[in-house]
Design a protein around this motif. Structure first.
Motif, PDB file in Angstrom:
ATOM      1  N   GLN A  90       8.522  84.581   3.834  1.00 52.99           N
ATOM      2  CA  GLN A  90      10.122  85.596   4.302  1.00 52.99           C
ATOM      3  C   GLN A  90      10.766  84.386   5.133  1.00 52.99           C
ATOM      4  O   GLN A  90      11.490  84.227   5.299  1.00 52.99           O
ATOM      5  CB  GLN A  90      10.418  87.134   3.939  1.00 52.99           C
ATOM      6  N   SER A  91       9.881  83.900   6.284  1.00 50.77           N
ATOM      7  CA  SER A  91       9.855  83.590   7.426  1.00 50.77           C
ATOM      8  C   SER A  91      10.573  82.049   7.348  1.00 50.77           C
ATOM      9  O   SER A  91      10.456  81.349   6.561  1.00 50.77           O
ATOM     10  CB  SER A  91       8.257  83.406   8.452  1.00 50.77           C
ATOM     11  N   ASP A  92      11.514  81.759   8.001  1.00 53.35           N
ATOM     12  CA  ASP A  92      12.237  80.757   8.105  1.00 53.35           C
ATOM     13  C   ASP A  92      11.839  79.576   9.468  1.00 53.35           C
ATOM     14  O   ASP A  92      12.101  78.945   9.390  1.00 53.35           O
ATOM     15  CB  ASP A  92      14.260  80.813   8.274  1.00 53.35           C
ATOM     16  N   SER A  93      10.786  80.134   9.796  1.00 53.80           N
ATOM     17  CA  SER A  93      10.426  79.189  10.155  1.00 53.80           C
ATOM     18  C   SER A  93      10.317  77.866  10.224  1.00 53.80           C
ATOM     19  O   SER A  93       9.832  77.659   9.158  1.00 53.80           O
ATOM     20  CB  SER A  93       9.319  79.676  11.796  1.00 53.80           C
ATOM     21  N   ALA A  94       9.973  76.504  10.808  1.00 58.39           N
ATOM     22  CA  ALA A  94       9.550  75.400  10.413  1.00 58.39           C
ATOM     23  C   ALA A  94       8.445  75.153   9.632  1.00 58.39           C
ATOM     24  O   ALA A  94       8.127  74.806   8.755  1.00 58.39           O
ATOM     25  CB  ALA A  94      10.433  74.050  11.394  1.00 58.39           C
ATOM     26  N   ARG A  95       7.599  75.840  10.682  1.00 59.15           N
ATOM     27  CA  ARG A  95       5.621  76.374  10.383  1.00 59.15           C
ATOM     28  C   ARG A  95       5.653  76.913   8.982  1.00 59.15           C
ATOM     29  O   ARG A  95       5.266  76.215   8.073  1.00 59.15           O
ATOM     30  CB  ARG A  95       5.474  76.014  10.828  1.00 59.15           C
ATOM     31  N   ALA A 108       7.967  80.794  -7.110  1.00 57.28           N
ATOM     32  CA  ALA A 108       9.059  81.549  -7.053  1.00 57.28           C
ATOM     33  C   ALA A 108       8.780  82.792  -7.739  1.00 57.28           C
ATOM     34  O   ALA A 108       8.897  84.073  -7.133  1.00 57.28           O
ATOM     35  CB  ALA A 108      10.339  81.347  -8.194  1.00 57.28           C
ATOM     36  N   LEU A 109       7.643  83.296  -8.912  1.00 57.35           N
ATOM     37  CA  LEU A 109       7.199  84.118  -9.015  1.00 57.35           C
ATOM     38  C   LEU A 109       6.020  85.604  -7.646  1.00 57.35           C
ATOM     39  O   LEU A 109       7.099  86.454  -7.453  1.00 57.35           O
ATOM     40  CB  LEU A 109       6.020  84.497  -9.883  1.00 57.35           C
ATOM     41  N   GLU A 110       5.524  84.332  -6.776  1.00 56.73           N
ATOM     42  CA  GLU A 110       4.672  85.475  -5.946  1.00 56.73           C
ATOM     43  C   GLU A 110       5.938  85.969  -4.378  1.00 56.73           C
ATOM     44  O   GLU A 110       5.990  86.090  -3.738  1.00 56.73           O
ATOM     45  CB  GLU A 110       3.878  84.518  -5.488  1.00 56.73           C
ATOM     46  N   GLN A 111       7.236  84.759  -4.516  1.00 55.80           N
ATOM     47  CA  GLN A 111       8.103  85.550  -3.451  1.00 55.80           C
ATOM     48  C   GLN A 111       8.945  86.072  -4.206  1.00 55.80           C
ATOM     49  O   GLN A 111       9.195  87.049  -3.457  1.00 55.80           O
ATOM     50  CB  GLN A 111       9.361  83.647  -3.498  1.00 55.80           C
ATOM     51  N   GLN A 112       9.142  86.762  -5.122  1.00 53.95           N
ATOM     52  CA  GLN A 112       9.411  88.310  -5.620  1.00 53.95           C
ATOM     53  C   GLN A 112       8.395  89.026  -5.558  1.00 53.95           C
ATOM     54  O   GLN A 112       8.960  90.513  -5.094  1.00 53.95           O
ATOM     55  CB  GLN A 112       9.799  88.405  -7.760  1.00 53.95           C
ATOM     56  N   ILE A 113       7.207  88.602  -5.651  1.00 53.42           N
ATOM     57  CA  ILE A 113       6.773  89.939  -5.517  1.00 53.42           C
ATOM     58  C   ILE A 113       6.141  90.436  -3.963  1.00 53.42           C
ATOM     59  O   ILE A 113       6.175  91.637  -3.370  1.00 53.42           O
ATOM     60  CB  ILE A 113       5.114  89.652  -5.706  1.00 53.42           C
ATOM     61  N   ALA A 114       6.237  89.073  -3.204  1.00 50.98           N
ATOM     62  CA  ALA A 114       6.499  89.629  -1.290  1.00 50.98           C
ATOM     63  C   ALA A 114       7.076  90.496  -1.177  1.00 50.98           C
ATOM     64  O   ALA A 114       6.967  90.887  -0.195  1.00 50.98           O
ATOM     65  CB  ALA A 114       6.111  88.261  -0.899  1.00 50.98           C
ATOM     66  N   THR A 115       8.817  90.436  -2.219  1.00 49.96           N
ATOM     67  CA  THR A 115      10.004  91.352  -1.537  1.00 49.96           C
ATOM     68  C   THR A 115       9.924  92.492  -1.503  1.00 49.96           C
ATOM     69  O   THR A 115       9.575  92.740  -1.051  1.00 49.96           O
ATOM     70  CB  THR A 115      10.762  91.105  -2.138  1.00 49.96           C
ATOM     71  N   SER A 116       8.665  92.960  -2.249  1.00 50.45           N
ATOM     72  CA  SER A 116       8.624  94.876  -2.437  1.00 50.45           C
ATOM     73  C   SER A 116       7.327  95.064  -1.316  1.00 50.45           C
ATOM     74  O   SER A 116       6.629  95.801  -1.659  1.00 50.45           O
ATOM     75  CB  SER A 116       7.995  95.206  -4.286  1.00 50.45           C
ATOM     76  N   HIS A 117       6.289  93.801  -0.974  1.00 57.26           N
ATOM     77  CA  HIS A 117       5.218  94.349  -0.533  1.00 57.26           C
ATOM     78  C   HIS A 117       5.744  95.479   0.891  1.00 57.26           C
ATOM     79  O   HIS A 117       6.614  94.758   1.228  1.00 57.26           O
ATOM     80  CB  HIS A 117       4.831  93.465  -0.144  1.00 57.26           C
ATOM     81  N   ALA A 118       4.556  96.123   1.399  1.00 63.58           N
ATOM     82  CA  ALA A 118       4.874  96.726   2.853  1.00 63.58           C
ATOM     83  C   ALA A 118       4.743  95.439   3.943  1.00 63.58           C
ATOM     84  O   ALA A 118       3.753  94.812   3.413  1.00 63.58           O
ATOM     85  CB  ALA A 118       4.335  98.116   2.916  1.00 63.58           C
ATOM     86  N   SER A 119       4.768  96.310   5.153  1.00 68.27           N
ATOM     87  CA  SER A 119       4.647  95.306   6.246  1.00 68.27           C
ATOM     88  C   SER A 119       3.622  96.028   6.469  1.00 68.27           C
ATOM     89  O   SER A 119       2.979  96.613   6.108  1.00 68.27           O
ATOM     90  CB  SER A 119       5.718  95.500   7.258  1.00 68.27           C
ATOM     91  N   ARG A 120       2.735  95.051   7.289  1.00 66.76           N
ATOM     92  CA  ARG A 120       1.373  95.351   8.039  1.00 66.76           C
ATOM     93  C   ARG A 120       1.058  96.523   8.883  1.00 66.76           C
ATOM     94  O   ARG A 120       0.521  97.049   8.562  1.00 66.76           O
ATOM     95  CB  ARG A 120       0.807  93.671   8.855  1.00 66.76           C
ATOM     96  N   GLU A 121       2.144  96.402   9.418  1.00 69.09           N
ATOM     97  CA  GLU A 121       2.108  98.374  10.362  1.00 69.09           C
ATOM     98  C   GLU A 121       2.618  99.041   9.259  1.00 69.09           C
ATOM     99  O   GLU A 121       1.763 100.056   9.202  1.00 69.09           O
ATOM    100  CB  GLU A 121       3.450  98.013  11.348  1.00 69.09           C
ATOM    101  N   ASP A 122       3.331  98.565   7.884  1.00 68.87           N
ATOM    102  CA  ASP A 122       3.205 100.281   7.493  1.00 68.87           C
ATOM    103  C   ASP A 122       1.852 100.415   6.344  1.00 68.87           C
ATOM    104  O   ASP A 122       1.904 101.962   6.535  1.00 68.87           O
ATOM    105  CB  ASP A 122       4.715  99.922   6.350  1.00 68.87           C
ATOM    106  N   SER A 123       1.318  98.866   6.372  1.00 67.34           N
ATOM    107  CA  SER A 123       0.241  99.161   5.913  1.00 67.34           C
ATOM    108  C   SER A 123      -0.858  99.833   6.341  1.00 67.34           C
ATOM    109  O   SER A 123      -1.846 100.453   5.956  1.00 67.34           O
ATOM    110  CB  SER A 123      -0.461  97.857   5.463  1.00 67.34           C
ATOM    111  N   ALA A 124      -0.728  99.444   7.455  1.00 65.15           N
ATOM    112  CA  ALA A 124      -2.341 100.203   8.382  1.00 65.15           C
ATOM    113  C   ALA A 124      -1.430 101.900   8.842  1.00 65.15           C
ATOM    114  O   ALA A 124      -2.096 102.518   9.594  1.00 65.15           O
ATOM    115  CB  ALA A 124      -1.362  99.315   9.989  1.00 65.15           C
ATOM    116  N   ASP A 125      -0.497 102.772   8.125  1.00 65.55           N
ATOM    117  CA  ASP A 125      -0.243 103.559   8.709  1.00 65.55           C
ATOM    118  C   ASP A 125      -0.386 104.729   7.296  1.00 65.55           C
ATOM    119  O   ASP A 125      -0.169 104.746   6.212  1.00 65.55           O
ATOM    120  CB  ASP A 125       1.569 103.934   8.518  1.00 65.55           C
ATOM    121  N   VAL A 126      -1.420 105.502   7.709  1.00 67.21           N
ATOM    122  CA  VAL A 126      -2.230 106.560   6.714  1.00 67.21           C
ATOM    123  C   VAL A 126      -1.457 107.759   5.951  1.00 67.21           C
ATOM    124  O   VAL A 126      -1.121 107.175   4.716  1.00 67.21           O
ATOM    125  CB  VAL A 126      -3.617 107.173   7.324  1.00 67.21           C
TER     126      VAL A 126
END
Length: 694
Positions: A211-216, A249-267
């Motif tokens: 999702q990040s737009d950075s050049a890297r 492209a499929l993985e990009q779509q999968i990533a859109t519904s993923h929780a963030s790391r902060e939310d993933s760490a929230d029990v």
């Protein structure tokens, strides 16, 4: 040491199967990134206390302790980082390689030793692997190619499910398979184990990479798509670039519904109880009945869905994305996953992307280290027993157990002295300490691998059968009561872990060596090294994650509102302190993502210092012992990393970079007189600004 992860935590980094393989091969781990080097030996705490550099400890304590080492040490070509953990892991692995290679010299009466030898030698037989070419994986690829309908896709996705993630003890909250399984004690019912389902389906480390737009990130995405194409082409797939574009492209779509790391760490956000019948309505698109049957979960009525948005989003994609794309997705991830036991070109291609492009590592590790990593993953306890029998003396176990007793007692005293905590909350905290299980060195019961078939010369088949063996072991837990004494780390891993559902700690034998623990070193050095590690893991039971679990491992609020408010206010101070650190001009430390580890570091070193001070009562006074204690702590975080690896860690790891973990001493009153730290120096904090939690 929480290095390894979220509500359950490890001292030094990502844990669970994938991370274990990396850690045991010396490829990647924790606090400062990934470390290692060929022949450099791990120095003892005493020997590691180099002459002070010109920098003042009050300006840069990390540089003061480690500056000469940092300036005079080069990261090995086969590593993305290097430091205290990796040096020790490397030395330990070289010992184990010698042990394992020695098994071939004589017939083995011990069945598990024969399995270890046969597995390792099969992996090492590169010429045999090369001669077989792609034939060993063709049956799996043919099976994927034979998928004809949605039921077949659901069956294939279910069969690919593996128990290789742990949301309470992981830096990565996903697996390359579409979903991940974790079998553990129910968050809400301590009498039973339950199946947890988590997000997956990504070949890059995190949704941010998509999702990040950075050049890297744009460059890494282009490189990853090229990697997908290269792998498919090697396996004989036509039109590989177009297939790769669709898979990506499929993985990009999968990533859109993923929780963030902060939310993933929230029990609390992960505690979503779903009945098996709920999946069809809450996550339509996937034939869940077929999926669960294929995954061996057909009789399970209850699940905890850690990432409900990912479950819903990915299931919808199963129903909407063309079947041909899903078949290419499954084929690529199968090839990618098993590439290390395929022809050299495939293994080299995997390293070119994941090692060089993603982590900045110029050179692949020797095959012997990669073979050991694979053997450790398949037969961890069998290898661990060999290591313990040869290299872990009973005297070391006894001395560390004494230190554990002292540090638990010191933590108990700290709780008693808290002026902000209500008596009822203190009583609950003390109960957690009283019932805490601490495993030192190795498990009380070694795993039995009698049911695992290891065939000499069948490298890929051995890996596949080992994965299925471990998966069936995990499924078997669903019919068993939780085991508070079960280990989550092998004895030969340089790491440590807190397991909140079990209210337990593991300190593997391999970390109980210099520079963390040295039987010949001073108490000050050992308490600053392994003592702070022990304190760190104890403290995880009371960090922002662990404090949500009671003495029986149940997710339960046992705080008074006023106590919780004070704890959260102190935690916000620590978030702000770490968020002010800026390793790169365009990248700061995520104080919230690293909060659990930072809390554990702070409380752990404070408790270890208390325990050390108490241990010296009645002994002759020694000048400079506090300096030795804090220097031992600083040396334990010695680390340097390539920029690519350092950036990846900051974005994805729950552990702050090593230099900032060492700097947490600025919050301890005893550090100031020990090094004559004065106002105006960069790390100086006025007493009222020092973060005090436990």
């Amino acid at each position: 040491m929480r290095v390894v992860t979220a509500a359950a935590s490890s001292f030094h980094g990502p844990w669970r199967k994938r991370a274990m393989v990396l850690a045991l091969s010396g490829i990647a781990l924790a606090g400062g990134a990934v470390h290692a080097h060929g022949q450099e030996a791990a120095a003892s705490p005493a020997a590691a206390m180099a002459a002070p550099t010109a920098v003042l400890p009050g300006d840069d304590f990390y540089d003061y302790v480690n500056g000469d080492w940092l300036r005079n040490t080069e990261i090995p070509a086969d590593r993305s980082s290097w430091g205290s953990f990796a040096i020790l892991a490397n030395a330990t692995n070289e010992r184990i390689i010698a042990l394992v290679e020695g098994l071939a010299a004589a017939p083995q009466a011990d069945a598990s030793a024969r399995q270890v030898s046969d597995f390792y030698r099969s992996w090492m037989d590169e010429s045999a692997i090369e001669a077989k070419g792609w034939a060993p994986i063709k049956p799996l690829l043919k099976k994927i190619d034979g998928i004809r309908d949605q039921a077949g896709l659901a069956r294939a996705l279910g069969e690919s499910l593996r128990a290789d993630v742990d949301p309470l003890n992981a830096t990565n909250f996903y697996t390359e398979n579409l979903f991940g399984l974790w079998v553990a004690q129910d968050l809400n019912d301590t009498t039973r184990n339950v199946a947890y389902l988590l997000q997956g389906g990504l070949g890059l480390p995190d949704r941010a990479f998509y999702q990040s737009d950075s050049a890297r990130m744009q460059g890494l995405r282009a490189g990853y798509q090229a990697h997908i194409a290269a792998m498919l082409k090697q396996a004989g797939y036509s039109d590989a670039p177009a297939r790769a574009a669709r898979v990506f492209a499929l993985e990009q779509q999968i990533a859109t519904s993923h929780a963030s790391r902060e939310d993933s760490a929230d029990v609390a956000k992960g505690n979503n109880a779903w009945r098996a019948a709920d999946f069809a309505s809450k996550a339509p698109g996937l034939d869940w009945k077929v999926f669960f049957q294929a995954a061996g979960l057909g009789k399970q009525g209850d699940f905890i869905v850690w990432h409900p948005t990912a479950m819903t989003g990915s299931a919808a994609l199963v129903g909407s994305v063309p079947l041909a794309t899903w078949k290419d997705f499954l084929a690529f991830h199968a090839i990618n996953h098993f590439s290390t036991t395929l022809p050299k070109a495939a293994a080299d291609q995997r390293f070119a992307f994941y090692g060089s492009a993603l982590s900045g590592t110029p050179q692949q590790s020797p095959r012997s280290k990669r073979a050991l990593a694979a053997t450790n993953a398949a037969l961890s306890d069998a290898v661990g027993k060999l290591y313990v029998d040869r290299y872990f003396p009973a005297e070391s176990k006894a001395r560390v157990q004494d230190m554990v007793t002292n540090i638990v007692a010191a933590f108990s005293r700290r709780i008693d002295k808290l002026d902000w905590m209500a008596p009822a909350t203190k009583a609950q905290a003390q109960e957690k300490l009283k019932t805490l299980y601490v495993g030192v060195g190795y498990p009380e019961r070694w795993e039995n691998y009698a049911g695992l078939r290891v065939v000499r010369g069948d490298a890929l088949g051995n890996v596949q059968r080992a994965e299925q063996f471990h998966y069936q072991q995990e499924l078997a837990k669903l019919g068993q009561s939780p085991d508070r004494k079960a280990w989550a780390m092998p004895a030969q891993l340089v790491n440590a872990v807190n397991l909140p559902l079990q209210n337990a700690l593991n300190f593997p034998a391999a970390i109980l060596q210099p520079p963390f623990f040295d039987p010949t070193a001073s108490d000050a050095a050992n308490y600053g090294g392994i003592g702070a590690t022990i304190g760190h893991e104890i403290s995880h039971s009371f960090d922002d994650q662990g404090a949500q679990f009671d003495a029986q491992g149940k997710l339960r609020d046992w705080w008074t509102p006023a106590d919780l408010a004070h704890f959260q206010a102190a935690s916000k101070q620590l978030v702000a302190q770490f968020a002010a650190y800026k390793p790169f001009p365009d990248l700061t430390v995520n104080g919230q993502l690293t909060l659990s580890e930072n809390l554990a570091d702070l409380a752990g070193v404070a408790a270890a210092h208390d325990a050390f001070t108490l241990s010296q009562q009645g002994k002759p006074a020694q000048p400079g012992v506090d300096r030795d204690f804090f220097t031992g702590y600083g040396v334990s975080w010695r680390s340097k990393a390539r920029e690519a690896a350092a950036r990846q860690q900051i974005l994805t790891d729950g552990h702050a970079p090593a230099q900032y973990r060492a700097a947490t001493v600025r919050n301890l009153d005893a550090w100031y007189p020990a090094f004559d730290v004065k106002p105006g120096q960069q790390l100086y904090l006025a007493p009222e600004q020092r973060v005090r939690v436990w």
